[in-house]
Design a protein around this motif. Structure first.
Motif, PDB file in Angstrom:
ATOM      1  N   SER A   1       0.812  -1.218   0.000  1.00 21.80           N
ATOM      2  CA  SER A   1       0.000   0.000   0.000  1.00 21.80           C
ATOM      3  C   SER A   1       0.844   1.266   0.000  1.00 21.80           C
ATOM      4  CB  SER A   1      -0.941   0.005   1.218  1.00 21.80           C
ATOM      5  OG  SER A   1      -0.222   0.168   2.420  1.00 21.80           O
ATOM      6  N   TYR A   2       2.148   1.132   0.293  1.00 23.11           N
ATOM      7  CA  TYR A   2       3.024   2.291   0.250  1.00 23.11           C
ATOM      8  C   TYR A   2       3.671   2.466  -1.130  1.00 23.11           C
ATOM      9  CZ  TYR A   2       2.485   2.458   5.289  1.00 23.11           C
ATOM     10  OH  TYR A   2       1.944   2.540   6.553  1.00 23.11           O
ATOM     11  N   ARG A   3       3.528   1.458  -1.981  1.00 20.30           N
ATOM     12  CA  ARG A   3       4.143   1.498  -3.304  1.00 20.30           C
ATOM     13  C   ARG A   3       3.107   1.585  -4.424  1.00 20.30           C
ATOM     14  NH1 ARG A   3       9.471  -0.657  -2.758  1.00 20.30           N
ATOM     15  NH2 ARG A   3       9.840  -1.585  -0.711  1.00 20.30           N
ATOM     16  N   ASN A   4       1.933   1.033  -4.159  1.00 19.25           N
ATOM     17  CA  ASN A   4       0.903   0.915  -5.182  1.00 19.25           C
ATOM     18  C   ASN A   4      -0.261   1.845  -4.856  1.00 19.25           C
ATOM     19  OD1 ASN A   4      -1.530  -0.061  -6.505  1.00 19.25           O
ATOM     20  ND2 ASN A   4      -0.374  -1.899  -7.055  1.00 19.25           N
ATOM     21  N   PRO A   5      -0.531   2.855  -5.703  1.00 18.24           N
ATOM     22  CA  PRO A   5      -1.605   3.810  -5.400  1.00 18.24           C
ATOM     23  C   PRO A   5      -2.971   3.149  -5.210  1.00 18.24           C
ATOM     24  CG  PRO A   5      -0.214   4.644  -7.155  1.00 18.24           C
ATOM     25  CD  PRO A   5       0.209   3.226  -6.919  1.00 18.24           C
ATOM     26  N   LYS A   6      -3.255   2.097  -5.995  1.00 12.04           N
ATOM     27  CA  LYS A   6      -4.535   1.412  -5.850  1.00 12.04           C
ATOM     28  C   LYS A   6      -4.649   0.769  -4.471  1.00 12.04           C
ATOM     29  CE  LYS A   6      -7.392  -2.250  -7.856  1.00 12.04           C
ATOM     30  NZ  LYS A   6      -7.490  -3.269  -8.942  1.00 12.04           N
ATOM     31  N   LEU A   7      -3.586   0.114  -4.029  1.00  7.33           N
ATOM     32  CA  LEU A   7      -3.607  -0.518  -2.708  1.00  7.33           C
ATOM     33  C   LEU A   7      -3.643   0.533  -1.602  1.00  7.33           C
ATOM     34  CD1 LEU A   7      -1.105  -3.483  -3.192  1.00  7.33           C
ATOM     35  CD2 LEU A   7      -3.603  -3.570  -3.132  1.00  7.33           C
ATOM     36  N   PHE A   8      -2.993   1.669  -1.815  1.00  9.78           N
ATOM     37  CA  PHE A   8      -3.042   2.733  -0.809  1.00  9.78           C
ATOM     38  C   PHE A   8      -4.466   3.258  -0.665  1.00  9.78           C
ATOM     39  CE2 PHE A   8      -2.296   7.213   0.593  1.00  9.78           C
ATOM     40  CZ  PHE A   8      -1.757   6.901   1.847  1.00  9.78           C
ATOM     41  N   ARG A   9      -5.168   3.421  -1.777  1.00 11.21           N
ATOM     42  CA  ARG A   9      -6.573   3.857  -1.701  1.00 11.21           C
ATOM     43  C   ARG A   9      -7.424   2.811  -0.988  1.00 11.21           C
ATOM     44  NH1 ARG A   9      -5.365   5.629  -7.020  1.00 11.21           N
ATOM     45  NH2 ARG A   9      -6.337   3.763  -7.916  1.00 11.21           N
ATOM     46  N   MET A  10      -7.132   1.542  -1.241  1.00  7.66           N
ATOM     47  CA  MET A  10      -7.852   0.472  -0.549  1.00  7.66           C
ATOM     48  C   MET A  10      -7.574   0.524   0.953  1.00  7.66           C
ATOM     49  SD  MET A  10      -7.763  -3.623  -1.401  1.00  7.66           S
ATOM     50  CE  MET A  10      -8.227  -3.310  -3.109  1.00  7.66           C
ATOM     51  N   HIS A  11      -6.320   0.824   1.289  1.00 11.49           N
ATOM     52  CA  HIS A  11      -5.941   0.945   2.701  1.00 11.49           C
ATOM     53  C   HIS A  11      -6.709   2.091   3.358  1.00 11.49           C
ATOM     54  CE1 HIS A  11      -2.292   0.389   5.628  1.00 11.49           C
ATOM     55  NE2 HIS A  11      -3.447   0.362   6.248  1.00 11.49           N
ATOM     56  N   LEU A  12      -6.794   3.218   2.675  1.00  8.63           N
ATOM     57  CA  LEU A  12      -7.529   4.362   3.223  1.00  8.63           C
ATOM     58  C   LEU A  12      -9.013   4.036   3.381  1.00  8.63           C
ATOM     59  CD1 LEU A  12      -5.912   7.365   1.312  1.00  8.63           C
ATOM     60  CD2 LEU A  12      -5.527   6.678   3.685  1.00  8.63           C
ATOM     61  N   HIS A  13      -9.579   3.318   2.415  1.00  4.79           N
ATOM     62  CA  HIS A  13     -10.985   2.915   2.521  1.00  4.79           C
ATOM     63  C   HIS A  13     -11.204   2.032   3.749  1.00  4.79           C
ATOM     64  CE1 HIS A  13     -14.994   1.599   1.443  1.00  4.79           C
ATOM     65  NE2 HIS A  13     -14.595   0.344   1.470  1.00  4.79           N
ATOM     66  N   SER A  14     -10.300   1.075   3.965  1.00  5.44           N
ATOM     67  CA  SER A  14     -10.417   0.203   5.133  1.00  5.44           C
ATOM     68  C   SER A  14     -10.252   0.984   6.430  1.00  5.44           C
ATOM     69  CB  SER A  14      -9.379  -0.926   5.061  1.00  5.44           C
ATOM     70  OG  SER A  14      -9.688  -1.824   4.014  1.00  5.44           O
ATOM     71  N   LEU A  15      -9.378   1.971   6.420  1.00  7.04           N
ATOM     72  CA  LEU A  15      -9.216   2.816   7.610  1.00  7.04           C
ATOM     73  C   LEU A  15     -10.506   3.566   7.923  1.00  7.04           C
ATOM     74  CD1 LEU A  15      -5.636   4.244   7.105  1.00  7.04           C
ATOM     75  CD2 LEU A  15      -6.424   2.983   9.114  1.00  7.04           C
ATOM     76  N   ARG A  16     -11.173   4.089   6.890  1.00  4.93           N
ATOM     77  CA  ARG A  16     -12.438   4.786   7.124  1.00  4.93           C
ATOM     78  C   ARG A  16     -13.473   3.835   7.742  1.00  4.93           C
ATOM     79  NH1 ARG A  16     -10.921   7.619   2.308  1.00  4.93           N
ATOM     80  NH2 ARG A  16     -11.941   6.068   0.986  1.00  4.93           N
TER      81      ARG A  16
END
Length: 254
Positions: free
Chosen positions: A227-242
């Protein structure tokens, strides 16, 4: 007895090394191993069936990390259950050490080993409940003293790990939980497809007992930090955080 679940998704390049090490090193306890394949297209499930006939393989559509591990719930009759990533490797009998520790500490509901990088350094995995500053610290710590401090807080990298320590977050790359606790919680919350499901499970488990890191048991993790390298995974990480914050916003820390 210890049961183990490993969720795979196109993991043919790493699953053999994990399973070989697990069976070679685990000599002090009986194990029942489940590989749940979330719709791989690289032959992962076939490889496991052919090379490791002692493993129970469950194939399903991709239900995410938590949904994959939840597929084994109805099969479990163990004392303890290990949740392990396919990119973990074993250099010692980790499962027996963790089982013995849990035997001696009935107040502990969930624990994890000390996670190391392949070069032998300690991996700075999360050990406190997540927040947005902690998540951003992984990306921004090299630019800011403030975020370096937050990263240390999040990972408790300044803690003395010569003995077991209490934590708020057992990393999902290697969790070790009492099977009756895992069942009582209904496994992972499947609203989290990827990311935060481990923080959520730990937080719920802490209502039934302590969460710890047991550093006398060591596992090696080839951490990609996608999630720190892949923008798609980072967005998924942010969604899960929400989702995580929405779920826990009315709860105080346990």
């Amino acid at each position: 007895m210890v049961s183990v679940s490993i969720v795979t998704y196109n993991s043919a390049d790493v699953i053999g090394r994990l399973l070989s090490g697990l069976f070679e090193k685990t000599v002090g306890t009986d194990v029942a191993v489940f590989v749940v394949d979330n719709g791989s297209t690289d032959g992962t499930a076939t490889l496991v069936r052919e090379q490791f006939p002692q493993v129970t393989v469950i194939e399903q559509d991709n239900r995410g990390f938590g949904g994959g591990h939840n597929a084994v719930l109805s099969h479990l009759s163990s004392d303890y259950h290990a949740i392990i990533n396919p990119d973990i490797t074993f250099s010692e009998d980790v499962l027996s050490k963790l089982a013995a520790y849990m035997d001696e500490h009935p107040d502990v509901a969930i624990t994890c080993p000390l996670i190391k990088n392949e070069d032998g350094t300690v991996q700075d995995v999360p050990r406190r409940n997540p927040n947005f500053r902690y998540i951003l610290s992984g990306k921004l710590q090299k630019y800011s003293r403030y975020f370096r401090k937050k990263r240390v807080e999040y990972t408790m990298s300044d803690a003395d790990v010569s003995a077991p320590i209490d934590v708020e977050f057992c990393t999902g790359c290697f969790m070790f939980i009492r099977t009756d606790v895992f069942k009582a919680l209904g496994g992972f919350d499947e609203q989290f497809f990827l990311y935060c499901e481990d923080a959520d499970l730990t937080r719920r488990a802490r209502k039934l007992g302590k969460a710890t890191c047991m550093p006398q048991a060591v596992a090696v993790h080839a951490w990609e930090r996608g999630s720190y390298r892949n923008p798609k995974l980072f967005r998924m990480h942010l969604h899960s955080l929400r989702l995580y914050f929405r779920k826990w916003r009315k709860e105080k820390d346990v």
